[in-house]
Design a protein around this motif. Structure first.
Motif, PDB file in Angstrom:
ATOM      1  N   SER A  96     -31.158  15.701 -62.166  1.00  0.00           N
ATOM      2  CA  SER A  96     -32.186  16.735 -62.246  1.00  0.00           C
ATOM      3  C   SER A  96     -32.695  17.075 -60.852  1.00  0.00           C
ATOM      4  CB  SER A  96     -33.362  16.255 -63.092  1.00  0.00           C
ATOM      5  OG  SER A  96     -32.955  16.092 -64.422  1.00  0.00           O
ATOM      6  N   VAL A  97     -32.970  18.371 -60.648  1.00  0.00           N
ATOM      7  CA  VAL A  97     -33.606  18.857 -59.428  1.00  0.00           C
ATOM      8  C   VAL A  97     -34.862  19.600 -59.902  1.00  0.00           C
ATOM      9  CG1 VAL A  97     -33.343  20.132 -57.276  1.00  0.00           C
ATOM     10  CG2 VAL A  97     -31.309  19.183 -58.402  1.00  0.00           C
ATOM     11  N   PRO A  98     -35.996  18.908 -59.973  1.00  0.00           N
ATOM     12  CA  PRO A  98     -37.192  19.510 -60.569  1.00  0.00           C
ATOM     13  C   PRO A  98     -37.769  20.663 -59.752  1.00  0.00           C
ATOM     14  CG  PRO A  98     -37.728  17.382 -59.588  1.00  0.00           C
ATOM     15  CD  PRO A  98     -36.233  17.552 -59.476  1.00  0.00           C
ATOM     16  N   ALA A  99     -38.384  21.602 -60.447  1.00  0.00           N
ATOM     17  CA  ALA A  99     -39.101  22.687 -59.775  1.00  0.00           C
ATOM     18  C   ALA A  99     -40.166  22.073 -58.877  1.00  0.00           C
ATOM     19  CB  ALA A  99     -39.749  23.604 -60.808  1.00  0.00           C
ATOM     20  N   GLN A 100     -40.282  22.606 -57.664  1.00  0.00           N
ATOM     21  CA  GLN A 100     -41.260  22.116 -56.689  1.00  0.00           C
ATOM     22  C   GLN A 100     -41.067  20.624 -56.403  1.00  0.00           C
ATOM     23  OE1 GLN A 100     -43.347  24.248 -55.041  1.00  0.00           O
ATOM     24  NE2 GLN A 100     -42.244  25.814 -56.176  1.00  0.00           N
ATOM     25  N   GLY A 101     -39.817  20.167 -56.484  1.00  0.00           N
ATOM     26  CA  GLY A 101     -39.548  18.748 -56.268  1.00  0.00           C
ATOM     27  C   GLY A 101     -38.255  18.523 -55.502  1.00  0.00           C
ATOM     28  N   LYS A 102     -37.791  17.274 -55.514  1.00  0.00           N
ATOM     29  CA  LYS A 102     -36.604  16.894 -54.753  1.00  0.00           C
ATOM     30  C   LYS A 102     -35.698  15.988 -55.564  1.00  0.00           C
ATOM     31  CE  LYS A 102     -38.844  16.871 -50.233  1.00  0.00           C
ATOM     32  NZ  LYS A 102     -39.068  16.135 -49.006  1.00  0.00           N
ATOM     33  N   LEU A 103     -34.426  16.070 -55.251  1.00  0.00           N
ATOM     34  CA  LEU A 103     -33.426  15.099 -55.668  1.00  0.00           C
ATOM     35  C   LEU A 103     -33.008  14.391 -54.390  1.00  0.00           C
ATOM     36  CD1 LEU A 103     -31.179  13.730 -57.341  1.00  0.00           C
ATOM     37  CD2 LEU A 103     -29.775  15.770 -56.890  1.00  0.00           C
ATOM     38  N   VAL A 104     -33.216  13.079 -54.336  1.00  0.00           N
ATOM     39  CA  VAL A 104     -32.884  12.313 -53.139  1.00  0.00           C
ATOM     40  C   VAL A 104     -31.729  11.373 -53.458  1.00  0.00           C
ATOM     41  CG1 VAL A 104     -33.728  10.668 -51.417  1.00  0.00           C
ATOM     42  CG2 VAL A 104     -35.263  12.436 -52.310  1.00  0.00           C
ATOM     43  N   LEU A 105     -30.641  11.508 -52.703  1.00  0.00           N
ATOM     44  CA  LEU A 105     -29.531  10.571 -52.783  1.00  0.00           C
ATOM     45  C   LEU A 105     -29.633   9.689 -51.552  1.00  0.00           C
ATOM     46  CD1 LEU A 105     -26.572  12.891 -53.887  1.00  0.00           C
ATOM     47  CD2 LEU A 105     -28.281  11.747 -55.287  1.00  0.00           C
ATOM     48  N   SER A 106     -29.750   8.364 -51.756  1.00  0.00           N
ATOM     49  CA  SER A 106     -29.975   7.455 -50.635  1.00  0.00           C
ATOM     50  C   SER A 106     -29.359   6.087 -50.914  1.00  0.00           C
ATOM     51  CB  SER A 106     -31.464   7.310 -50.361  1.00  0.00           C
ATOM     52  OG  SER A 106     -32.117   6.749 -51.488  1.00  0.00           O
ATOM     53  N   THR A 107     -29.194   5.306 -49.863  1.00  0.00           N
ATOM     54  CA  THR A 107     -28.667   3.953 -49.990  1.00  0.00           C
ATOM     55  C   THR A 107     -29.520   3.154 -50.966  1.00  0.00           C
ATOM     56  OG1 THR A 107     -27.917   4.052 -47.700  1.00  0.00           O
ATOM     57  CG2 THR A 107     -28.048   1.880 -48.686  1.00  0.00           C
ATOM     58  N   GLY A 108     -28.871   2.503 -51.920  1.00  0.00           N
ATOM     59  CA  GLY A 108     -29.587   1.701 -52.901  1.00  0.00           C
ATOM     60  C   GLY A 108     -30.133   2.487 -54.073  1.00  0.00           C
ATOM     61  N   GLY A 109     -29.965   3.806 -54.067  1.00  0.00           N
ATOM     62  CA  GLY A 109     -30.464   4.639 -55.158  1.00  0.00           C
ATOM     63  C   GLY A 109     -29.374   5.568 -55.665  1.00  0.00           C
ATOM     64  N   ASN A 110     -29.767   6.767 -56.040  1.00  0.00           N
ATOM     65  CA  ASN A 110     -28.791   7.766 -56.457  1.00  0.00           C
ATOM     66  C   ASN A 110     -27.862   8.069 -55.290  1.00  0.00           C
ATOM     67  OD1 ASN A 110     -30.217   7.914 -58.865  1.00  0.00           O
ATOM     68  ND2 ASN A 110     -31.377   9.703 -58.253  1.00  0.00           N
ATOM     69  N   HIS A 111     -26.569   8.265 -55.581  1.00  0.00           N
ATOM     70  CA  HIS A 111     -25.608   8.513 -54.504  1.00  0.00           C
ATOM     71  C   HIS A 111     -24.319   9.110 -55.057  1.00  0.00           C
ATOM     72  CE1 HIS A 111     -24.624   4.544 -56.130  1.00  0.00           C
ATOM     73  NE2 HIS A 111     -23.375   4.784 -55.750  1.00  0.00           N
ATOM     74  N   LEU A 112     -23.459   9.541 -54.134  1.00  0.00           N
ATOM     75  CA  LEU A 112     -22.119  10.020 -54.472  1.00  0.00           C
ATOM     76  C   LEU A 112     -21.112   8.938 -54.134  1.00  0.00           C
ATOM     77  CD1 LEU A 112     -22.118  13.578 -52.837  1.00  0.00           C
ATOM     78  CD2 LEU A 112     -22.772  12.964 -55.180  1.00  0.00           C
ATOM     79  N   MET A 113     -20.029   8.876 -54.893  1.00  0.00           N
ATOM     80  CA  MET A 113     -18.885   8.033 -54.552  1.00  0.00           C
ATOM     81  C   MET A 113     -17.682   8.955 -54.381  1.00  0.00           C
ATOM     82  SD  MET A 113     -19.898   4.928 -54.261  1.00  0.00           S
ATOM     83  CE  MET A 113     -18.291   4.258 -53.962  1.00  0.00           C
ATOM     84  N   LEU A 114     -17.085   8.894 -53.214  1.00  0.00           N
ATOM     85  CA  LEU A 114     -15.888   9.676 -52.906  1.00  0.00           C
ATOM     86  C   LEU A 114     -14.689   8.765 -53.134  1.00  0.00           C
ATOM     87  CD1 LEU A 114     -18.345  10.595 -50.962  1.00  0.00           C
ATOM     88  CD2 LEU A 114     -16.587  11.918 -49.838  1.00  0.00           C
ATOM     89  N   MET A 115     -13.818   9.152 -54.037  1.00  0.00           N
ATOM     90  CA  MET A 115     -12.657   8.344 -54.402  1.00  0.00           C
ATOM     91  C   MET A 115     -11.378   9.113 -54.078  1.00  0.00           C
ATOM     92  SD  MET A 115     -14.449   5.903 -55.693  1.00  0.00           S
ATOM     93  CE  MET A 115     -13.574   4.872 -56.810  1.00  0.00           C
ATOM     94  N   GLY A 116     -10.286   8.358 -53.916  1.00  0.00           N
ATOM     95  CA  GLY A 116      -9.013   8.998 -53.615  1.00  0.00           C
ATOM     96  C   GLY A 116      -9.065   9.728 -52.287  1.00  0.00           C
ATOM     97  N   MET A 117      -9.523   9.011 -51.271  1.00  0.00           N
ATOM     98  CA  MET A 117      -9.687   9.618 -49.945  1.00  0.00           C
ATOM     99  C   MET A 117      -8.339  10.096 -49.396  1.00  0.00           C
ATOM    100  SD  MET A 117     -12.979   9.214 -49.351  1.00  0.00           S
ATOM    101  CE  MET A 117     -13.149   9.377 -47.603  1.00  0.00           C
ATOM    102  N   ARG A 118      -8.315  11.330 -48.947  1.00  0.00           N
ATOM    103  CA  ARG A 118      -7.107  11.893 -48.326  1.00  0.00           C
ATOM    104  C   ARG A 118      -6.946  11.375 -46.897  1.00  0.00           C
ATOM    105  NH1 ARG A 118      -9.549  16.349 -51.140  1.00  0.00           N
ATOM    106  NH2 ARG A 118      -8.314  16.770 -52.989  1.00  0.00           N
ATOM    107  N   LYS A 119      -8.098  11.074 -46.284  1.00  0.00           N
ATOM    108  CA  LYS A 119      -8.139  10.582 -44.907  1.00  0.00           C
ATOM    109  C   LYS A 119      -9.471   9.874 -44.734  1.00  0.00           C
ATOM    110  CE  LYS A 119      -8.824  12.620 -40.301  1.00  0.00           C
ATOM    111  NZ  LYS A 119     -10.080  11.976 -40.075  1.00  0.00           N
ATOM    112  N   LYS A 120      -9.443   8.718 -44.087  1.00  0.00           N
ATOM    113  CA  LYS A 120     -10.678   7.978 -43.852  1.00  0.00           C
ATOM    114  C   LYS A 120     -11.489   8.696 -42.775  1.00  0.00           C
ATOM    115  CE  LYS A 120     -12.319   3.470 -42.324  1.00  0.00           C
ATOM    116  NZ  LYS A 120     -11.919   2.106 -41.960  1.00  0.00           N
ATOM    117  N   PRO A 121     -12.699   9.161 -43.109  1.00  0.00           N
ATOM    118  CA  PRO A 121     -13.522   9.843 -42.101  1.00  0.00           C
ATOM    119  C   PRO A 121     -14.082   8.844 -41.090  1.00  0.00           C
ATOM    120  CG  PRO A 121     -14.700   9.716 -44.185  1.00  0.00           C
ATOM    121  CD  PRO A 121     -13.336   9.118 -44.416  1.00  0.00           C
TER     122      PRO A 121
END
Length: 154
Positions: A96-121
């Protein structure tokens, strides 16, 4: 007959006025839209070749909620969204991205996982994400690759 029509018109106007004052459990108005901006994004340089994490903040200054429904990236074949609760990672279909609010992705909380890496950044490179939302147009962001120990300020 004329009195019946006048009474019906008065009832209709009263119903419209009440509808405008009614509460639907939300502070969103009929014409309100989300207004999204992405900031603070980064990918820590991954230790493994096939997986990485991604973080950013989505700020919604608009008058309507939205949902982040998916993310794609130029460096991974699959990007999944995860919530961390009680030290356990759980994949979710949206955030959810609430009106007048924020969605925070951070270490230890909500986050993305990138799988099947084509190249290690590596540190100094950029990773491109396309964020897909339920209501808003997709947003493309290019985020830096930071050292694995990086922690943003503030």
């Amino acid at each position: 007959m004329r009195r019946l029509a006048a009474s019906a018109a008065a009832l209709a106007l009263g119903a419209l006025a009440l509808t405008g004052c009614g509460s639907s459990g939300s502070s969103q108005s009929a014409g309100a839209k989300p207004e999204l901006k992405v900031s603070g994004g980064y990918v820590p340089q991954p230790a493994m070749d096939d997986m990485a994490a991604g973080y950013f903040t989505v700020t919604n200054t608009g008058g309507a909620d939205d949902q982040l429904t998916g993310v794609t990236s130029d460096v991974a074949s699959d990007v999944t969204m995860h919530r961390t609760q009680s030290n356990a990672m759980q994949e979710v279909k949206s955030f959810s991205v609430p009106a007048q609010g924020k969605l925070v992705l951070s270490t230890g909380g909500n986050h993305l996982m990138l799988m099947g890496m084509r190249k290690k950044p590596t540190v100094g490179e950029k990773v491109s994400f396309v964020l897909h939302f339920a209501k808003s147009s997709p947003i493309t962001v290019n985020v830096p690759v930071e050292p694995a120990t990086y922690r943003p300020k503030g």
